[in-house]
Design an enzyme around this catalytic site. Structure first.
Site, PDB file in Angstrom:
ATOM      1  N   ASP A 168      33.732  -7.862  14.816  1.00 24.91           N
ATOM      2  CA  ASP A 168      34.064  -8.347  13.469  1.00 24.91           C
ATOM      3  C   ASP A 168      33.882  -9.859  13.361  1.00 24.91           C
ATOM      4  O   ASP A 168      34.075 -10.585  14.343  1.00 24.91           O
ATOM      5  CB  ASP A 168      35.519  -7.959  13.151  1.00 24.91           C
ATOM      6  CG  ASP A 168      35.825  -8.104  11.672  1.00 24.91           C
ATOM      7  OD1 ASP A 168      34.886  -8.054  10.847  1.00 24.91           O
ATOM      8  OD2 ASP A 168      37.017  -8.270  11.330  1.00 24.91           O
ATOM      9  N   ASN A 222      31.060 -11.323  11.493  1.00 27.29           N
ATOM     10  CA  ASN A 222      29.677 -11.733  11.219  1.00 27.29           C
ATOM     11  C   ASN A 222      29.549 -12.465   9.878  1.00 27.29           C
ATOM     12  O   ASN A 222      28.855 -13.472   9.778  1.00 27.29           O
ATOM     13  CB  ASN A 222      28.755 -10.504  11.154  1.00 27.29           C
ATOM     14  CG  ASN A 222      28.627  -9.810  12.488  1.00 27.29           C
ATOM     15  OD1 ASN A 222      29.042 -10.336  13.506  1.00 27.29           O
ATOM     16  ND2 ASN A 222      28.064  -8.611  12.476  1.00 27.29           N
ATOM     17  N   GLY A 223      30.204 -11.901   8.867  1.00 23.96           N
ATOM     18  CA  GLY A 223      30.095 -12.464   7.511  1.00 23.96           C
ATOM     19  C   GLY A 223      30.658 -13.873   7.466  1.00 23.96           C
ATOM     20  O   GLY A 223      30.017 -14.797   6.926  1.00 23.96           O
ATOM     21  N   TRP A 281      31.067 -15.938   9.926  1.00 20.59           N
ATOM     22  CA  TRP A 281      30.214 -16.807  10.753  1.00 20.59           C
ATOM     23  C   TRP A 281      29.072 -17.358   9.896  1.00 20.59           C
ATOM     24  O   TRP A 281      28.771 -18.546   9.935  1.00 20.59           O
ATOM     25  CB  TRP A 281      29.667 -16.003  11.929  1.00 20.59           C
ATOM     26  CG  TRP A 281      28.833 -16.766  12.905  1.00 20.59           C
ATOM     27  CD1 TRP A 281      29.265 -17.390  14.043  1.00 20.59           C
ATOM     28  CD2 TRP A 281      27.410 -16.974  12.848  1.00 20.59           C
ATOM     29  NE1 TRP A 281      28.206 -17.979  14.691  1.00 20.59           N
ATOM     30  CE2 TRP A 281      27.054 -17.740  13.980  1.00 20.59           C
ATOM     31  CE3 TRP A 281      26.399 -16.590  11.950  1.00 20.59           C
ATOM     32  CZ2 TRP A 281      25.741 -18.125  14.249  1.00 20.59           C
ATOM     33  CZ3 TRP A 281      25.092 -16.981  12.203  1.00 20.59           C
ATOM     34  CH2 TRP A 281      24.778 -17.734  13.352  1.00 20.59           C
ATOM     35  N   THR A 283      33.154   4.045   7.788  1.00 22.54           N
ATOM     36  CA  THR A 283      32.987   4.830   6.551  1.00 22.54           C
ATOM     37  C   THR A 283      33.472   4.001   5.349  1.00 22.54           C
ATOM     38  O   THR A 283      33.012   4.196   4.233  1.00 22.54           O
ATOM     39  CB  THR A 283      33.774   6.157   6.623  1.00 22.54           C
ATOM     40  OG1 THR A 283      35.088   5.889   7.152  1.00 22.54           O
ATOM     41  CG2 THR A 283      33.114   7.162   7.521  1.00 22.54           C
ATOM     42  N   GLU A 284      34.378   3.076   5.588  1.00 21.00           N
ATOM     43  CA  GLU A 284      34.912   2.228   4.511  1.00 21.00           C
ATOM     44  C   GLU A 284      33.953   1.092   4.138  1.00 21.00           C
ATOM     45  O   GLU A 284      34.050   0.521   3.053  1.00 21.00           O
ATOM     46  CB  GLU A 284      36.264   1.610   4.925  1.00 21.00           C
ATOM     47  CG  GLU A 284      37.414   2.597   4.969  1.00 21.00           C
ATOM     48  CD  GLU A 284      37.300   3.603   6.106  1.00 21.00           C
ATOM     49  OE1 GLU A 284      36.827   3.229   7.201  1.00 21.00           O
ATOM     50  OE2 GLU A 284      37.648   4.779   5.891  1.00 21.00           O
ATOM     51  N   ASN A 285      33.034   0.755   5.043  1.00 25.99           N
ATOM     52  CA  ASN A 285      32.111  -0.355   4.757  1.00 25.99           C
ATOM     53  C   ASN A 285      31.153  -0.055   3.599  1.00 25.99           C
ATOM     54  O   ASN A 285      30.539  -0.964   3.041  1.00 25.99           O
ATOM     55  CB  ASN A 285      31.305  -0.752   6.007  1.00 25.99           C
ATOM     56  CG  ASN A 285      32.123  -1.479   7.047  1.00 25.99           C
ATOM     57  OD1 ASN A 285      31.895  -1.349   8.248  1.00 25.99           O
ATOM     58  ND2 ASN A 285      33.106  -2.276   6.622  1.00 25.99           N
ATOM     59  N   TRP A 286      31.049   1.232   3.213  1.00 30.44           N
ATOM     60  CA  TRP A 286      30.201   1.590   2.068  1.00 30.44           C
ATOM     61  C   TRP A 286      30.736   0.972   0.780  1.00 30.44           C
ATOM     62  O   TRP A 286      30.056   0.963  -0.236  1.00 30.44           O
ATOM     63  CB  TRP A 286      30.089   3.109   1.918  1.00 30.44           C
ATOM     64  CG  TRP A 286      29.382   3.763   3.075  1.00 30.44           C
ATOM     65  CD1 TRP A 286      29.972   4.390   4.126  1.00 30.44           C
ATOM     66  CD2 TRP A 286      27.966   3.846   3.313  1.00 30.44           C
ATOM     67  NE1 TRP A 286      29.020   4.854   5.013  1.00 30.44           N
ATOM     68  CE2 TRP A 286      27.775   4.536   4.535  1.00 30.44           C
ATOM     69  CE3 TRP A 286      26.836   3.404   2.616  1.00 30.44           C
ATOM     70  CZ2 TRP A 286      26.518   4.784   5.063  1.00 30.44           C
ATOM     71  CZ3 TRP A 286      25.579   3.666   3.154  1.00 30.44           C
ATOM     72  CH2 TRP A 286      25.438   4.348   4.369  1.00 30.44           C
ATOM     73  N   SER A 290      41.389  -0.781  11.870  1.00 34.38           N
ATOM     74  CA  SER A 290      40.381  -0.462  10.843  1.00 34.38           C
ATOM     75  C   SER A 290      39.707   0.901  11.043  1.00 34.38           C
ATOM     76  O   SER A 290      38.482   1.013  10.966  1.00 34.38           O
ATOM     77  CB  SER A 290      39.324  -1.574  10.756  1.00 34.38           C
ATOM     78  OG  SER A 290      39.920  -2.810  10.466  1.00 34.38           O
ATOM     79  N   GLU A 325      44.839  -0.510  25.864  1.00 31.77           N
ATOM     80  CA  GLU A 325      45.279  -1.906  25.799  1.00 31.77           C
ATOM     81  C   GLU A 325      44.430  -2.592  24.725  1.00 31.77           C
ATOM     82  O   GLU A 325      43.263  -2.227  24.534  1.00 31.77           O
ATOM     83  CB  GLU A 325      45.056  -2.598  27.150  1.00 31.77           C
ATOM     84  CG  GLU A 325      45.828  -1.979  28.291  1.00 31.77           C
ATOM     85  CD  GLU A 325      47.336  -2.092  28.114  1.00 31.77           C
ATOM     86  OE1 GLU A 325      47.805  -3.140  27.632  1.00 31.77           O
ATOM     87  OE2 GLU A 325      48.049  -1.123  28.449  1.00 31.77           O
TER      88      GLU A 325
HETATM   89  C1  IPE Z   1      35.665  -3.144  11.047  1.00 23.70           C
HETATM   90  O1  IPE Z   1      35.493  -4.361  10.418  1.00 23.70           O
HETATM   91  C2  IPE Z   1      34.370  -2.384  11.064  1.00 23.70           C
HETATM   92  C3  IPE Z   1      33.342  -2.910  11.939  1.00 23.70           C
HETATM   93  C4  IPE Z   1      33.438  -3.957  12.717  1.00 23.70           C
HETATM   94  C5  IPE Z   1      32.119  -2.170  11.970  1.00 23.70           C
HETATM   95  P1  IPE Z   1      35.836  -4.563   8.864  1.00 23.70           P
HETATM   96  O2  IPE Z   1      35.519  -5.975   8.554  1.00 23.70           O
HETATM   97  O3  IPE Z   1      35.172  -3.532   8.047  1.00 23.70           O
HETATM   98  O4  IPE Z   1      37.407  -4.303   8.839  1.00 23.70           O
HETATM   99  P2  IPE Z   1      38.498  -4.711   7.762  1.00 23.70           P
HETATM  100  O5  IPE Z   1      37.981  -4.285   6.408  1.00 23.70           O
HETATM  101  O6  IPE Z   1      38.666  -6.191   7.831  1.00 23.70           O
HETATM  102  O7  IPE Z   1      39.736  -3.997   8.180  1.00 23.70           O
HETATM  103  C1  IPE Z   2      31.623  -6.975  11.077  1.00 25.44           C
HETATM  104  O1  IPE Z   2      31.517  -8.194  10.437  1.00 25.44           O
HETATM  105  C2  IPE Z   2      30.380  -6.122  10.922  1.00 25.44           C
HETATM  106  C3  IPE Z   2      30.538  -5.042   9.948  1.00 25.44           C
HETATM  107  C4  IPE Z   2      31.643  -4.643   9.397  1.00 25.44           C
HETATM  108  C5  IPE Z   2      29.333  -4.346   9.563  1.00 25.44           C
HETATM  109  P1  IPE Z   2      31.974  -8.380   8.949  1.00 25.44           P
HETATM  110  O2  IPE Z   2      30.810  -8.154   8.049  1.00 25.44           O
HETATM  111  O3  IPE Z   2      33.171  -7.562   8.618  1.00 25.44           O
HETATM  112  O4  IPE Z   2      32.346  -9.927   8.950  1.00 25.44           O
HETATM  113  P2  IPE Z   2      33.604 -10.603   8.246  1.00 25.44           P
HETATM  114  O5  IPE Z   2      34.829  -9.901   8.723  1.00 25.44           O
HETATM  115  O6  IPE Z   2      33.397 -10.420   6.763  1.00 25.44           O
HETATM  116  O7  IPE Z   2      33.534 -12.008   8.672  1.00 25.44           O
HETATM  117 MG    MG Z   3      35.157  -7.903   8.796  1.00 23.34          MG
END
Ligand code: IPE
Ligand code: IPE
Ligand code: MG
Length: 239
Positions: free
Chosen positions: A23, A25-26, A28, A69-72, A195, A206
């Site tokens: 988690d 990437n965005g 960053w 599944t929630e990332n959609w 998540s 752990e």
């Molecule tokens: C969890 O990260 C999913 C992945 C890393 C693939 P999210 O960024 O989707 O989680 P939430 O929404 O902050 O809980």
């Molecule tokens: C995790 O990074 C990768 C995926 C969920 C696909 P994020 O995209 O959630 O990055 P943040 O949490 O918004 O920084």
């Molecule tokens: Mg994230």
């Protein structure tokens, strides 16, 4: 004079199965004034050194959370970009991993992915299925609750009598069938939650949380996590 031990030298016990929530990437990318997708690309890059380091430590099972599944729920352009990115890298990455004896698995639902992506995932799993090195599972279009519901549906559809359903049998109906329980969950990006990742398989894991954003997660971070695990006392309810 005795020299101080390095992090690597202090690691005395290793996990058999590590699951990673990659988690951050965005954020960053945003910190650098770049589009979020650039963060996902950087995330793929850093994965190479992490996998290399974990294979040097001979970690047998590694499971990565790539898309929930929630990332959609995210804006369409980010989702399309993520799916395209995976489609672009999957064949090339598979060749490299195959050379190193890695066995690939996919966890999650393949329906919902585009046919070319679905085929690429199936090809990667098929090509590497007899490898005996690290088992690298990629949770993509994965949800922990969906996984449990899918297992329950199959148990009922197959008419399995309730008295036959124990933890071992239930395990074998999950996407993770034949994988051992997770010993260590690592989450980068600073959030203190699971998540919807591997909700059944992490019952006694752990946890290691770090503020470091995924594209900055490097060998040093891997070793910090391994050291933290090595210092834990696991009791599983006993004494
Ligand atoms: C969890 O990260 C999913 C992945 C890393 C693939 P999210 O960024 O989707 O989680 P939430 O929404 O902050 O809980
Ligand atoms: C995790 O990074 C990768 C995926 C969920 C696909 P994020 O995209 O959630 O990055 P943040 O949490 O918004 O920084
Ligand atoms: Mg994230």
């Amino acid at each position: 004079m005795k020299l101080a031990l390095s992090t690597a030298e202090k690691i005395v016990r290793l996990p058999n199965h590590i699951a990673i929530i990659m988690d951050g990437n965005g954020r960053w990318a945003q910190q650098r004034g770049l589009p979020r997708l650039e963060g996902h690309k950087a995330g793929v890059e850093c994965l190479h050194s992490v996998i290399e380091c974990l294979s040097e430590y001979q970690i047998k099972y590694v499971t990565l959370y790539g898309l929930s599944t929630e990332n959609w729920k995210r804006p369409e352009d980010e989702i399309i970009g993520l799916l395209q990115l995976l489609e672009e890298v999957i064949d090339e990455e598979t060749v490299e991993l195959h050379k190193r004896g890695v066995r690939l698995r996919h966890l999650g639902r393949l329906d919902g992915l585009s046919p070319p992506l679905e085929q690429a995932v199936t090809r990667a799993v098929e090509l590497t299925k007899n490898n005996t090195g690290m088992t690298l599972s990629f949770a993509f279009n994965y949800g922990g609750r969906t996984e449990i519901l899918d297992a329950v549906r199959r148990l009922i559809a197959e008419g399995i009598p309730p008295q036959k359903i124990d933890e071992k049998l239930f395990n074998s109906y999950l996407y993770t069938a034949a994988l051992p329980d997770v010993d260590l969950v690592i989450r980068s990006g600073g959030e203190l939650r699971i998540s919807n990742f591997l909700v059944w398989q992490t019952a006694y894991s752990e946890y290691y949380f770090t503020e470091v954003l995924w594209p900055d997660f490097d060998r040093k971070e891997v070793e910090e996590a391994l050291l933290s695990y090595s210092q834990r006392q696991r009791r599983f309810g006993g004494l």
